[in-house]
Design an enzyme around this catalytic site. Sequence first.
Site, PDB file in Angstrom:
ATOM      1  N   HIS A   1       0.949  -1.383   0.155  1.00  0.00           N
ATOM      2  CA  HIS A   1      -0.001   0.083  -0.112  1.00  0.00           C
ATOM      3  C   HIS A   1       0.806   1.415   0.027  1.00  0.00           C
ATOM      4  O   HIS A   1       1.501   1.528   0.904  1.00  0.00           O
ATOM      5  CB  HIS A   1      -0.995  -0.065   1.116  1.00  0.00           C
ATOM      6  CG  HIS A   1      -1.850   1.151   1.130  1.00  0.00           C
ATOM      7  ND1 HIS A   1      -3.294   0.953   1.267  1.00  0.00           N
ATOM      8  CD2 HIS A   1      -1.583   2.499   0.998  1.00  0.00           C
ATOM      9  CE1 HIS A   1      -3.944   2.201   1.355  1.00  0.00           C
ATOM     10  NE2 HIS A   1      -2.933   3.036   1.129  1.00  0.00           N
TER      11      HIS A   1
ATOM     12  N   HIS B   1       1.697   5.169  -1.775  1.00  0.00           N
ATOM     13  CA  HIS B   1       1.121   6.567  -2.361  1.00  0.00           C
ATOM     14  C   HIS B   1       2.551   7.029  -3.014  1.00  0.00           C
ATOM     15  O   HIS B   1       3.345   7.515  -2.366  1.00  0.00           O
ATOM     16  CB  HIS B   1       0.431   7.611  -1.691  1.00  0.00           C
ATOM     17  CG  HIS B   1      -0.872   7.100  -0.997  1.00  0.00           C
ATOM     18  ND1 HIS B   1      -1.866   6.984  -1.722  1.00  0.00           N
ATOM     19  CD2 HIS B   1      -1.020   6.317  -0.002  1.00  0.00           C
ATOM     20  CE1 HIS B   1      -3.060   6.519  -0.932  1.00  0.00           C
ATOM     21  NE2 HIS B   1      -2.368   6.118   0.225  1.00  0.00           N
TER      22      HIS B   1
ATOM     23  N   LYS C   1      -9.063  -0.475  -5.961  1.00  0.00           N
ATOM     24  CA  LYS C   1      -9.023   0.346  -4.953  1.00  0.00           C
ATOM     25  C   LYS C   1     -10.600   1.129  -4.353  1.00  0.00           C
ATOM     26  O   LYS C   1     -11.087   1.748  -5.314  1.00  0.00           O
ATOM     27  CB  LYS C   1      -7.949   1.290  -4.623  1.00  0.00           C
ATOM     28  CG  LYS C   1      -8.208   2.191  -3.380  1.00  0.00           C
ATOM     29  CD  LYS C   1      -7.555   1.220  -1.931  1.00  0.00           C
ATOM     30  CE  LYS C   1      -7.778   2.006  -0.756  1.00  0.00           C
ATOM     31  NZ  LYS C   1      -6.774   2.934  -0.592  1.00  0.00           N
TER      32      LYS C   1
ATOM     33  N   HIS D   1     -10.619   0.760   1.495  1.00  0.00           N
ATOM     34  CA  HIS D   1     -10.372   1.976   2.787  1.00  0.00           C
ATOM     35  C   HIS D   1     -11.681   1.766   3.483  1.00  0.00           C
ATOM     36  O   HIS D   1     -12.771   2.379   3.107  1.00  0.00           O
ATOM     37  CB  HIS D   1     -10.147   3.369   2.050  1.00  0.00           C
ATOM     38  CG  HIS D   1     -10.060   4.427   3.012  1.00  0.00           C
ATOM     39  ND1 HIS D   1      -8.808   4.985   3.205  1.00  0.00           N
ATOM     40  CD2 HIS D   1     -10.807   4.782   4.292  1.00  0.00           C
ATOM     41  CE1 HIS D   1      -8.967   5.839   4.413  1.00  0.00           C
ATOM     42  NE2 HIS D   1      -9.979   5.837   4.692  1.00  0.00           N
TER      43      HIS D   1
ATOM     44  N   HIS E   1      -4.644  -0.673   5.836  1.00  0.00           N
ATOM     45  CA  HIS E   1      -4.313  -0.089   6.978  1.00  0.00           C
ATOM     46  C   HIS E   1      -5.497   0.011   7.931  1.00  0.00           C
ATOM     47  O   HIS E   1      -5.961   0.991   8.434  1.00  0.00           O
ATOM     48  CB  HIS E   1      -4.026   1.521   6.544  1.00  0.00           C
ATOM     49  CG  HIS E   1      -4.982   1.967   5.745  1.00  0.00           C
ATOM     50  ND1 HIS E   1      -6.337   2.263   5.727  1.00  0.00           N
ATOM     51  CD2 HIS E   1      -4.891   2.981   4.503  1.00  0.00           C
ATOM     52  CE1 HIS E   1      -6.944   2.813   4.994  1.00  0.00           C
ATOM     53  NE2 HIS E   1      -5.927   3.320   4.085  1.00  0.00           N
TER      54      HIS E   1
ATOM     55  N   ASP F   1       1.367   2.527   3.464  1.00  0.00           N
ATOM     56  CA  ASP F   1       0.552   3.726   3.277  1.00  0.00           C
ATOM     57  C   ASP F   1       1.269   5.262   3.382  1.00  0.00           C
ATOM     58  O   ASP F   1       0.844   6.022   3.829  1.00  0.00           O
ATOM     59  CB  ASP F   1      -0.641   3.951   4.331  1.00  0.00           C
ATOM     60  CG  ASP F   1      -1.623   4.958   3.975  1.00  0.00           C
ATOM     61  OD1 ASP F   1      -1.795   5.220   2.837  1.00  0.00           O
ATOM     62  OD2 ASP F   1      -2.472   5.218   4.931  1.00  0.00           O
TER      63      ASP F   1
HETATM   64  C1  NCD Z   1      -3.781   9.143   1.990  1.00  0.00           C
HETATM   65  C2  NCD Z   1      -3.043  10.162   0.993  1.00  0.00           C
HETATM   66  O1  NCD Z   1      -2.795  11.177   1.272  1.00  0.00           O
HETATM   67  O2  NCD Z   1      -3.339   9.915  -0.158  1.00  0.00           O
HETATM   68  N1  NCD Z   1      -3.757   9.807   3.330  1.00  0.00           N
HETATM   69  C3  NCD Z   1      -3.664   9.068   4.495  1.00  0.00           C
HETATM   70  O3  NCD Z   1      -3.800   9.805   5.483  1.00  0.00           O
HETATM   71  N2  NCD Z   1      -3.468   7.813   4.476  1.00  0.00           N
HETATM   72  C4  NCD Z   1      -5.129   8.398   1.686  1.00  0.00           C
HETATM   73  C5  NCD Z   1      -5.379   7.332   2.290  1.00  0.00           C
HETATM   74  O4  NCD Z   1      -4.981   6.261   2.217  1.00  0.00           O
HETATM   75  O5  NCD Z   1      -6.293   7.391   2.917  1.00  0.00           O
HETATM   76 ZN    ZN Z   2      -3.331   5.135   1.718  1.00  0.00          ZN
END
Ligand code: NCD
Ligand code: ZN
Length: 349
Positions: A13, A15, A102, A140, A178, A251
């Site tokens: 996971h 970003h 997702k 999520h 998460h 995450d």
């Molecule tokens: C994530 C993001 O900033 O893209 N933020 C977070 O707090 N985890 C989005 C997500 O995974 O919920």
């Molecule tokens: Zn995330």
Amino acid sequence: MTQLTITRPDDWHLHLRDGAALKAVVADTARQFARAIIMPNLRPPVTTTEQALAYRARIEAALREHEGLPAFTPLMTLYLTDNTTADEIVRAHESGQVYAVKLYPAGATTNSDAGVTDLLGKCTAALEALQRCGMPLLVHGEVTDPRIDVFDREAVFVERVMQPLRRAFPELKVVFEHITTKDGAEYVRDAEGPIAATITPQHLLYNRNAIFQGGVRPHWYCLPILKRETHRQALVEAATSGSPRFFLGTDSAPHARGLKEHACGCAGCYTALHAMELYATVFERAGCLDRLEGFASLHGPDFYGLPRNTDTLTLRRETFTIPDEVPYGDATLVPLAAGESLEWRVVHY
Ligand code: NCD
Ligand code: ZN
């Protein structure tokens, strides 16, 4: 023990963002992990196979700008919307580059306004196609009903969405992303059928007091939000239990320092920089370093039906301090646990 060598881990996971931000963060992940599941919540979101393949090419280009990185494979995902068709799911699966879809409930988190408004009302064709392809749905797991307290949104999601979803699609592979609560961990541990969960470093290391210690601390704000200590303990127990249903997902969600330290600060912790060191700290404190490899390197590929990595990663016992900030295009990023000292360090050859 002074050294620990494990099968090279994967991040299930992540970003990575886009443009200059992508270039700034991608190497931090590639130095530790062989593969990562890449979240699709760009603006606009990655909703089609074509967009996912184009994003993948931009990630590959960003990787080529860094020298000396080990091989790294981005595993792409699609962002589920009310309008995702069964054909799009099949196209994604047949591309061989898209590994999951997702689910963001509309409005649940950063860049989720294109998310799903009514999962079982509007997405049944897409869910059936996913179930048929054997491609996981990544969830999520928070309700967005403003009447539900922000600390209860995951537990309520289990009842209102997760259970009905899994009754309707019992063969669908689901990853509860998460997880942050005892409720989430126990649900995943005990449920029937193909379900697993990822767990982040911040939810294993901190409880919600971290957000308010001596003042508001925006770098500990993420979604789902940190919970009370009993929940953190339940997550550590799940992660270190050896159960193949729990695996690593950082995450890592970078936001420029100025957007975190803000009147309406963004949700997300930058965990990629020292992810494996943070997880090793958790496992050592629990007296379970021998279970780190299962969690970080074996359970994830087994659940996704992918081969395990064949190379290794080594950590050495060595005290070091996490930097206060790192460059992020024209801005900077504050990594999770900035300024804290850890006892395990990844060895980079
Ligand atoms: C994530 C993001 O900033 O893209 N933020 C977070 O707090 N985890 C989005 C997500 O995974 O919920
Ligand atoms: Zn995330």
